[in-house]
Design a protein around this motif. Structure first.
Motif, PDB file in Angstrom:
ATOM      1  N   PHE A   1       0.836  -1.202   0.000  1.00  0.00           N
ATOM      2  CA  PHE A   1       0.000   0.000   0.000  1.00  0.00           C
ATOM      3  C   PHE A   1       0.870   1.252   0.000  1.00  0.00           C
ATOM      4  CE2 PHE A   1      -3.721  -2.318   0.070  1.00  0.00           C
ATOM      5  CZ  PHE A   1      -3.914  -3.108   1.201  1.00  0.00           C
ATOM      6  N   VAL A   2       1.899   1.255   0.820  1.00  0.00           N
ATOM      7  CA  VAL A   2       2.717   2.461   0.896  1.00  0.00           C
ATOM      8  C   VAL A   2       3.566   2.613  -0.359  1.00  0.00           C
ATOM      9  CG1 VAL A   2       4.686   1.457   2.160  1.00  0.00           C
ATOM     10  CG2 VAL A   2       4.157   3.835   2.444  1.00  0.00           C
ATOM     11  N   ASP A   3       4.056   1.495  -0.904  1.00  0.00           N
ATOM     12  CA  ASP A   3       4.852   1.584  -2.137  1.00  0.00           C
ATOM     13  C   ASP A   3       3.997   2.097  -3.291  1.00  0.00           C
ATOM     14  OD1 ASP A   3       6.989  -1.349  -1.551  1.00  0.00           O
ATOM     15  OD2 ASP A   3       7.065   0.727  -0.817  1.00  0.00           O
ATOM     16  N   PHE A   4       2.738   1.624  -3.337  1.00  0.00           N
ATOM     17  CA  PHE A   4       1.832   2.104  -4.397  1.00  0.00           C
ATOM     18  C   PHE A   4       1.622   3.601  -4.245  1.00  0.00           C
ATOM     19  CE2 PHE A   4      -1.365   1.218  -7.647  1.00  0.00           C
ATOM     20  CZ  PHE A   4      -2.159   2.348  -7.572  1.00  0.00           C
ATOM     21  N   SER A   5       1.361   4.021  -2.994  1.00  0.00           N
ATOM     22  CA  SER A   5       1.106   5.440  -2.719  1.00  0.00           C
ATOM     23  C   SER A   5       2.308   6.301  -3.100  1.00  0.00           C
ATOM     24  CB  SER A   5       0.778   5.583  -1.234  1.00  0.00           C
ATOM     25  OG  SER A   5       0.641   6.927  -0.887  1.00  0.00           O
ATOM     26  N   ASN A   6       3.509   5.834  -2.770  1.00  0.00           N
ATOM     27  CA  ASN A   6       4.723   6.586  -3.097  1.00  0.00           C
ATOM     28  C   ASN A   6       4.911   6.684  -4.605  1.00  0.00           C
ATOM     29  OD1 ASN A   6       5.406   7.046  -0.454  1.00  0.00           O
ATOM     30  ND2 ASN A   6       6.809   5.324  -0.288  1.00  0.00           N
ATOM     31  N   ALA A   7       4.715   5.564  -5.287  1.00  0.00           N
ATOM     32  CA  ALA A   7       4.895   5.566  -6.745  1.00  0.00           C
ATOM     33  C   ALA A   7       3.865   6.459  -7.410  1.00  0.00           C
ATOM     34  CB  ALA A   7       4.806   4.131  -7.275  1.00  0.00           C
ATOM     35  N   TYR A   8       2.628   6.404  -6.891  1.00  0.00           N
ATOM     36  CA  TYR A   8       1.547   7.239  -7.442  1.00  0.00           C
ATOM     37  C   TYR A   8       1.895   8.717  -7.291  1.00  0.00           C
ATOM     38  CZ  TYR A   8      -3.231   9.043  -8.112  1.00  0.00           C
ATOM     39  OH  TYR A   8      -4.343   9.733  -8.555  1.00  0.00           O
ATOM     40  N   SER A   9       2.369   9.079  -6.091  1.00  0.00           N
ATOM     41  CA  SER A   9       2.761  10.486  -5.845  1.00  0.00           C
ATOM     42  C   SER A   9       3.895  10.888  -6.782  1.00  0.00           C
ATOM     43  CB  SER A   9       3.214  10.682  -4.399  1.00  0.00           C
ATOM     44  OG  SER A   9       2.187  10.310  -3.513  1.00  0.00           O
ATOM     45  N   ALA A  10       4.849   9.989  -6.969  1.00  0.00           N
ATOM     46  CA  ALA A  10       5.994  10.300  -7.840  1.00  0.00           C
ATOM     47  C   ALA A  10       5.524  10.552  -9.268  1.00  0.00           C
ATOM     48  CB  ALA A  10       7.003   9.152  -7.797  1.00  0.00           C
ATOM     49  N   VAL A  11       4.563   9.754  -9.732  1.00  0.00           N
ATOM     50  CA  VAL A  11       4.034   9.942 -11.090  1.00  0.00           C
ATOM     51  C   VAL A  11       3.373  11.311 -11.201  1.00  0.00           C
ATOM     52  CG1 VAL A  11       2.376   9.139 -12.824  1.00  0.00           C
ATOM     53  CG2 VAL A  11       3.708   7.480 -11.508  1.00  0.00           C
ATOM     54  N   LEU A  12       2.568  11.653 -10.188  1.00  0.00           N
ATOM     55  CA  LEU A  12       1.862  12.950 -10.220  1.00  0.00           C
ATOM     56  C   LEU A  12       2.851  14.103 -10.246  1.00  0.00           C
ATOM     57  CD1 LEU A  12      -1.119  12.549  -7.695  1.00  0.00           C
ATOM     58  CD2 LEU A  12      -1.195  12.494 -10.182  1.00  0.00           C
ATOM     59  N   ILE A  13       3.904  13.974  -9.433  1.00  0.00           N
ATOM     60  CA  ILE A  13       4.901  15.055  -9.379  1.00  0.00           C
ATOM     61  C   ILE A  13       5.593  15.177 -10.725  1.00  0.00           C
ATOM     62  CG2 ILE A  13       7.132  15.719  -8.351  1.00  0.00           C
ATOM     63  CD1 ILE A  13       6.026  14.588  -5.686  1.00  0.00           C
ATOM     64  N   GLU A  14       5.976  14.046 -11.313  1.00  0.00           N
ATOM     65  CA  GLU A  14       6.640  14.077 -12.624  1.00  0.00           C
ATOM     66  C   GLU A  14       5.721  14.697 -13.666  1.00  0.00           C
ATOM     67  OE1 GLU A  14       7.911  10.091 -13.519  1.00  0.00           O
ATOM     68  OE2 GLU A  14       9.271  10.078 -11.786  1.00  0.00           O
ATOM     69  N   MET A  15       4.419  14.336 -13.610  1.00  0.00           N
ATOM     70  CA  MET A  15       3.472  14.877 -14.593  1.00  0.00           C
ATOM     71  C   MET A  15       3.316  16.387 -14.419  1.00  0.00           C
ATOM     72  SD  MET A  15       0.557  11.923 -14.647  1.00  0.00           S
ATOM     73  CE  MET A  15      -0.580  12.646 -15.819  1.00  0.00           C
ATOM     74  N   SER A  16       3.323  16.845 -13.170  1.00  0.00           N
ATOM     75  CA  SER A  16       3.124  18.284 -12.957  1.00  0.00           C
ATOM     76  C   SER A  16       4.343  19.074 -13.400  1.00  0.00           C
ATOM     77  CB  SER A  16       2.815  18.577 -11.495  1.00  0.00           C
ATOM     78  OG  SER A  16       3.967  18.406 -10.711  1.00  0.00           O
ATOM     79  N   LYS A  17       5.514  18.421 -13.412  1.00  0.00           N
ATOM     80  CA  LYS A  17       6.734  19.125 -13.785  1.00  0.00           C
ATOM     81  C   LYS A  17       7.034  19.026 -15.269  1.00  0.00           C
ATOM     82  CE  LYS A  17       9.346  18.900  -9.511  1.00  0.00           C
ATOM     83  NZ  LYS A  17      10.264  18.104  -8.715  1.00  0.00           N
ATOM     84  N   SER A  18       6.336  18.088 -15.943  1.00  0.00           N
ATOM     85  CA  SER A  18       6.724  17.751 -17.321  1.00  0.00           C
ATOM     86  C   SER A  18       6.214  18.777 -18.315  1.00  0.00           C
ATOM     87  CB  SER A  18       6.198  16.366 -17.685  1.00  0.00           C
ATOM     88  OG  SER A  18       4.791  16.414 -17.782  1.00  0.00           O
ATOM     89  N   GLY A  19       5.784  19.943 -17.868  1.00  0.00           N
ATOM     90  CA  GLY A  19       5.362  20.999 -18.784  1.00  0.00           C
ATOM     91  C   GLY A  19       4.079  20.636 -19.452  1.00  0.00           C
ATOM     92  N   SER A  20       3.119  20.115 -18.704  1.00  0.00           N
ATOM     93  CA  SER A  20       1.836  19.810 -19.298  1.00  0.00           C
ATOM     94  C   SER A  20       1.128  21.121 -19.601  1.00  0.00           C
ATOM     95  CB  SER A  20       1.014  18.935 -18.348  1.00  0.00           C
ATOM     96  OG  SER A  20       1.178  19.360 -17.022  1.00  0.00           O
ATOM     97  N   GLY A  21       1.556  21.772 -20.727  1.00  0.00           N
ATOM     98  CA  GLY A  21       0.928  23.034 -21.125  1.00  0.00           C
ATOM     99  C   GLY A  21       1.786  24.245 -20.838  1.00  0.00           C
ATOM    100  N   GLY A  22       2.879  24.068 -19.995  1.00  0.00           N
ATOM    101  CA  GLY A  22       3.688  25.250 -19.714  1.00  0.00           C
ATOM    102  C   GLY A  22       3.352  25.858 -18.375  1.00  0.00           C
TER     103      GLY A  22
END
Lengths: 222, 350
Positions: B65-86
């Motif tokens: 559960f915690v590993d899933f939560s950590n990985a999920y958060s990491a994906v969200l952070i990467e997506m928010s930084k990846s310039g989704s629109g600038g």
């Protein structure tokens, strides 16, 4: 100074002011103040961005909020003497300053909370003692009930012996193996019964608890 | 032996949905791959675990559960930084308002949506009023529009529902507890900027009040359990002398009338001794005796709640039967006759 810069200064000021004079959010106030001052003292927004990144002000801001909230949680658990639950805020506060990014902060907090959550579950196995009270009372009742001779063997001996046999078997085949899925070395710790977090939820006098401990040991074959 | 599909669906449903949402947003990268691997392992573990207890314990102790939560958060952070629109102010404002409008859509038709949606709509209206992004952010802070999103209106409504439920269920200690929580909420609201208390601070106070009342709730329940047993033993003892006893399921035995009669005799002969031991334990634990039961708050509340399965006449019979309930004794004949009459009045004569 351009209009956009002025507007951002006012925004960061409003963030800072929401924590002013708030006794819970002292760290948050200071970190918001640092952000505000970085914005107000920068010559332009680009310089603010540089100050933000170099000082990791946004990370420090997140850490500050976590510190404030975990400090309050720790205070509450200390007052309640919930020493297992206290592990979570204490451990977070111990290591939080080593977090250098949002993801490392999230990971750190999640992992500590997951581990402490396991410790809480293991600690709560102590409640197996209280959950057995009805059975322990029934055994005591049967062992001591004054009954005519023709019933003595069944009521005073066979009934309680059968219940104890089932209790020992259940402990050995169900309770212990399930508890050891959580902690391979788990054994019931009788001292934990007297810890306030457990004792306060058993609404009988100490003498009765002492008697029940002896009965529980026999009932479960410990 | 695998965990059955319905149980697995219940446990993993939320995680599958979280993964699917990211998939639909075209998430990718190392963290996303890791997330998929974790979910696959959780799925496979359901097939190899012997039962649901082993499955859920392993999921927890092996940190899925915690590993899933950590990985999920990491994906969200990467997506928010990846310039989704600038990251220009206009784009940021657009993204912010889009997220709020999605939230409104998701809340439509859900419980308390009439309380949750208006604060979000206020923010969206503000955002569309032509002001700049930093001014939008500042006004949200200064007018407490962000704080309104913390759901404090819902919190108060939920608290009122909890009080109402506890009152309807005749749980007086819970009523006291929920009223105290509501009182703390109202006091905090009256002192707070914008009338909205800090929900983290309120959460701690609520948690502490629930912790404070836990022993009293436990004691209340235990006292009820004890006198319920005493009433049951007394009732069974008196009824065992009644004419209907051989046909009553408390004593009827599939093996035949011999065993049925033996069951009846056991109750007649042994219940007084058992009852006396139960009474002794009641006294030892709570300093209460049989005579205290009928005026005790727990008993009076349970009667009002309709949870005492004895009529008024039955309770009188039980109280009068007490003086006869001693080892090697039997109830007086009049008590038995009244018990029979009351039984037939309630259940009909068979």
């Amino acid at each position: 100074m351009d209009q956009r810069h002025k507007e951002y200064i006012e925004y960061y000021k409003s963030r800072m002011l929401k924590y002013k004079d708030n006794s819970i959010y002292k760290n948050s106030y200071e970190s918001e103040k640092a952000l505000y001052e970085a914005m107000a003292n920068a010559s332009d927004l680009e310089e603010f961005g540089t100050r933000l990144q170099e000082g990791k002000l946004h990370i420090k801001n997140a850490l500050a909020l976590v510190k404030d909230q975990e400090t309050e949680r720790a205070k509450m658990f200390r007052e309640e003497k919930e020493f297992i639950r206290l592990q979570s805020p204490e451990r977070i506060l111990d290591v939080i300053d080593t977090a250098d990014s949002e993801s490392s902060l999230i990971t750190m907090v999640n992992e500590i909370e997951a581990e402490v959550s396991k410790n809480i579950s293991i600690d709560l196995f102590t409640c197996d003692f209280y959950y057995d009270f009805m059975m322990l009372e029934n055994i005591e009742v049967y062992q001591n009930a004054e009954v005519p001779d023709e019933w003595k063997k069944e009521i005073n001996c066979e009934n309680p012996e059968r219940m104890i046999e089932e209790g020992v078997k259940d402990w050995r085949e169900q309770v212990l193996p399930n508890a050891r899925l959580w902690d391979p070395n788990w054994n019931f710790n009788f001292e934990l019964i007297w810890e306030e977090r457990h004792r306060r939820l058993i609404p009988v006098p100490d003498d009765v608890i002492k008697k029940r401990i002896g009965q529980f040991k026999k009932y479960r074959g410990i | 032996m695998a965990v059955d599909k319905n149980t697995t669906d219940l446990i993993l449903g939320t995680y599958r949905n979280m993964f699917k949402e990211l998939q639909e947003k075209n998430a990718s990268g190392e963290s996303f791959d890791k997330l998929k691997k974790i979910l696959d392992e959780m799925e496979n573990m359901a097939l190899t675990s012997k039962d649901v207890m082993e499955y859920t314990t392993k999921l927890t102790t092996q940190n899925y559960f915690v590993d899933f939560s950590n990985a999920y958060s990491a994906v969200l952070i990467e997506m928010s930084k990846s310039g989704s629109g600038g990251s220009s102010d206009d784009i940021l404002l657009k993204q912010t308002l889009s997220a709020y409008e999605n939230a409104i859509q998701q809340l439509e038709g859900k419980p308390y949506s009439d309380l949750l949606i208006p604060p979000i709509k206020n923010i969206v209206e503000l955002g569309k009023s032509g002001i700049s992004y930093p001014v939008f952010l500042r006004i949200c802070e200064e007018k407490g529009l962000n704080k309104a999103l913390e759901g404090n209106y819902v919190t108060r409504e939920v608290k009122l529902s909890e009080i109402e439920f506890a009152e309807k269920m005749f749980l007086p200690v819970e009523v006291k507890m929920h009223k105290e929580i509501l009182s703390v909420f109202d006091e905090m609201s009256s002192k707070a900027q914008f009338g909205i208390p800090d929900m983290f601070e309120f959460g701690l106070k609520r948690q502490h009040i629930e912790w404070k009342y836990a022993p009293e709730i436990e004691k209340w329940k235990m006292i009820i359990r004890h006198w319920e047993k005493l009433l049951e033993y007394m009732n069974d003892w008196i009824d065992s002398f009644c004419e209907f006893a051989p046909r009553d399921t408390r004593w009827t035995d599939m093996r035949g009338i011999f065993y049925t009669k033996r069951n009846i005799k056991r109750t007649q002969d042994c219940n007084p001794g058992v009852f006396k031991q139960r009474e002794r334990i009641f006294q030892e634990c709570f300093g209460l005796g049989w005579e205290n039961i009928f005026s005790h708050d727990t008993f009076l509340t349970e009667v009002k709640a309709g949870r005492v399965p004895h009529s008024e006449e039955s309770l009188k019979i039980l109280q009068e039967g007490y003086q006869y309930c001693k080892p090697f004794s039997k109830p007086e004949e009049n008590i038995i006759k009244r018990a029979e009459a009351e039984y037939y009045r309630r259940y009909g004569k068979k």
